[in-house]
Design a protein around this motif. Sequence first.
Motif, PDB file in Angstrom:
ATOM      1  N   SER A  12     -20.757 -26.802  18.008  1.00  4.34           N
ATOM      2  CA  SER A  12     -19.675 -27.771  18.255  1.00  4.34           C
ATOM      3  C   SER A  12     -19.201 -28.277  16.895  1.00  4.34           C
ATOM      4  O   SER A  12     -18.408 -27.622  16.225  1.00  4.34           O
ATOM      5  CB  SER A  12     -20.202 -28.897  19.143  1.00  4.34           C
ATOM      6  OG  SER A  12     -19.241 -29.911  19.301  1.00  4.34           O
ATOM      7  N   ALA A  14     -21.608 -30.477  14.502  1.00  3.57           N
ATOM      8  CA  ALA A  14     -22.731 -30.506  13.555  1.00  3.57           C
ATOM      9  C   ALA A  14     -23.177 -29.094  13.183  1.00  3.57           C
ATOM     10  O   ALA A  14     -23.410 -28.804  11.998  1.00  3.57           O
ATOM     11  CB  ALA A  14     -23.901 -31.293  14.166  1.00  3.57           C
ATOM     12  N   GLU A  33     -25.113 -20.513  20.712  1.00  2.00           N
ATOM     13  CA  GLU A  33     -24.377 -21.492  21.526  1.00  2.00           C
ATOM     14  C   GLU A  33     -24.481 -21.082  22.993  1.00  2.00           C
ATOM     15  O   GLU A  33     -24.224 -19.945  23.353  1.00  2.00           O
ATOM     16  CB  GLU A  33     -22.901 -21.549  21.072  1.00  2.00           C
ATOM     17  CG  GLU A  33     -21.924 -22.210  22.028  1.00  2.00           C
ATOM     18  CD  GLU A  33     -22.205 -23.687  22.349  1.00  2.00           C
ATOM     19  OE1 GLU A  33     -22.422 -24.483  21.420  1.00  2.00           O
ATOM     20  OE2 GLU A  33     -22.211 -24.019  23.561  1.00  2.00           O
ATOM     21  N   ARG A  39     -16.336 -23.973  22.739  1.00  2.48           N
ATOM     22  CA  ARG A  39     -15.809 -24.917  23.740  1.00  2.48           C
ATOM     23  C   ARG A  39     -14.611 -25.645  23.148  1.00  2.48           C
ATOM     24  O   ARG A  39     -14.700 -26.222  22.074  1.00  2.48           O
ATOM     25  CB  ARG A  39     -16.897 -25.905  24.139  1.00  2.48           C
ATOM     26  CG  ARG A  39     -18.075 -25.199  24.781  1.00  2.48           C
ATOM     27  CD  ARG A  39     -19.216 -26.146  25.043  1.00  2.48           C
ATOM     28  NE  ARG A  39     -18.891 -27.093  26.084  1.00  2.48           N
ATOM     29  CZ  ARG A  39     -19.774 -27.978  26.550  1.00  2.48           C
ATOM     30  NH1 ARG A  39     -20.999 -28.010  26.078  1.00  2.48           N
ATOM     31  NH2 ARG A  39     -19.427 -28.818  27.494  1.00  2.48           N
ATOM     32  N   GLN A  43     -12.054 -35.042  24.114  1.00  3.20           N
ATOM     33  CA  GLN A  43     -10.961 -35.907  23.681  1.00  3.20           C
ATOM     34  C   GLN A  43     -10.820 -35.780  22.174  1.00  3.20           C
ATOM     35  O   GLN A  43     -11.498 -34.987  21.544  1.00  3.20           O
ATOM     36  CB  GLN A  43     -11.307 -37.359  23.993  1.00  3.20           C
ATOM     37  CG  GLN A  43     -11.813 -37.612  25.382  1.00  3.20           C
ATOM     38  CD  GLN A  43     -12.288 -39.044  25.517  1.00  3.20           C
ATOM     39  OE1 GLN A  43     -11.579 -39.949  25.111  1.00  3.20           O
ATOM     40  NE2 GLN A  43     -13.442 -39.254  26.078  1.00  3.20           N
ATOM     41  N   ASP A 278     -25.579 -35.451  17.185  1.00  5.03           N
ATOM     42  CA  ASP A 278     -25.911 -36.217  18.392  1.00  5.03           C
ATOM     43  C   ASP A 278     -27.342 -35.976  18.861  1.00  5.03           C
ATOM     44  O   ASP A 278     -27.948 -36.851  19.475  1.00  5.03           O
ATOM     45  CB  ASP A 278     -24.943 -35.863  19.535  1.00  5.03           C
ATOM     46  CG  ASP A 278     -23.640 -36.653  19.448  1.00  5.03           C
ATOM     47  OD1 ASP A 278     -23.430 -37.352  18.438  1.00  5.03           O
ATOM     48  OD2 ASP A 278     -22.827 -36.559  20.396  1.00  5.03           O
TER      49      ASP A 278
END
Length: 378
Positions: A12, A14, A33, A39, A43, A278
């Motif tokens: 994504s 990171a 992945e 992906r 937002q 995250d």
Amino acid sequence: MQNMKVLISGASIAGPALAYWLDRYGCDVTVVEKAPALRTGGQAVDFKGVTHRTVLARMGILEEVRRRQTGGSDQVIVDANGRRLAVMPGEFTGGEIEIPRGDLAALLFERTAHTCEYVFGDSISSLIQTGDGVRVTFERAAPRTFDLVVGADGIHSNVRRLAFGPEEAYVRFLGHYYALAQIDAGEGGQMYNEPGRMVALGGPKAPSFFVFASEPLDYDRYDVEQQRRILLDAYRGGGWRIPEVLAKVAQAPDVYLDSISRVELDRYAEGRVVLLGDAAYGNTLGGFGTGLAVVGAYVLAGELAAARGDHRAGFAGYESAFRGYAKVARQGSAGPFLAPGTRARITMRNWVFKRRLLLRGMLRMTDRFATDIELKDY
Ligand SMILES: Cc1cc2nc3c(=O)[nH]c(=O)nc-3n(C[C@H](O)[C@H](O)[C@H](O)COP(=O)(O)OP(=O)(O)OC[C@H]3O[C@@H](n4cnc5c(N)ncnc54)[C@H](O)[C@@H]3O)c2cc1C
């Protein structure tokens, strides 16, 4: 770090940001992945302050990020009759440089795809650490051995579960859920609150965006129909445009629902396995996730390079240089701010947006958090 073999889980923000730096330092990088392709959803995410800008510039992508930026737009807070109560300004919701998450992921992927190996549609199924490497098995590909493994696979990290233990020990539910539904809600950027629930339509971030207070829910994160039912139940009986929106949600091709949660870890590394983004310091919708991921990738790769690939020293350097900066993710929750629990709290939240000085103070504080690290020139 010539030819050091590093496996990164998650493509994504990171993951590809770290792939960029490790490749520059001479590593052999593989990124796995789970999704079948990059992906594109999500937002807009944002960067704020000189630290974020400096890292993007050192990666050589600042101008490209600026070129693709959406530019924050205002969100009008309305009452049940659609009358304007307050305005949430674009600079508050969109930081300094706002870019669709999918565009940023694509840009980082483009910069690394020709030099790093990307494996889509697969996932790590086990990690066995030995004295000189990590033996990895995959759901689909044949087993391989790597020098290091990095979990950059988000708040529900698979690598964290395998190397540190079950999610319940590290992810704290903060009392709210959020949802996105792919519906045509028109233009305009409006937001409406009732105690404990919020809906935003046609806004700068997403066509429809929901935040609601709830007890912890037991549901399957991969079952869209179940998530759709939860969302419909949570907004039943709502005013303003909610009945019209729910009719559209019932037909929407895609509904995404997740908890607002925070990762609480007392260390980022376990042997040769380390967490980034995250997976290590996520705080859903906290507004700092993307900046932390990009700066974290810079620091982790830089510390490893400074330690000449010695993972013990490199991970310790990452931990001590970054933990203080990432503390912002330990604070606060977006839930009570976006969906206050009582009418009085809704009124108070709206009042903040009518006070320019207060708002400026809040923006200054955000900037302070985003710049609270001394970046080394690795
Ligand atoms: C589809 C999507 C939409 C998002 N939308 C928003 C948004 O609207 N607003 C916002 O503020 N933040 C959003 N985020 C989160 C935001 O990207 C992060 O907060 C931030 O950029 C830090 O990114 P990250 O790379 O650490 O984690 P994430 O962006 O969460 O990425 C984790 C990656 O790991 C992959 N992954 C998960 N499990 C596995 C596995 N078992 N094996 C391999 N890979 C795995 C995921 O598919 C994903 O690509 C979204 C993330 C995703 C993936």
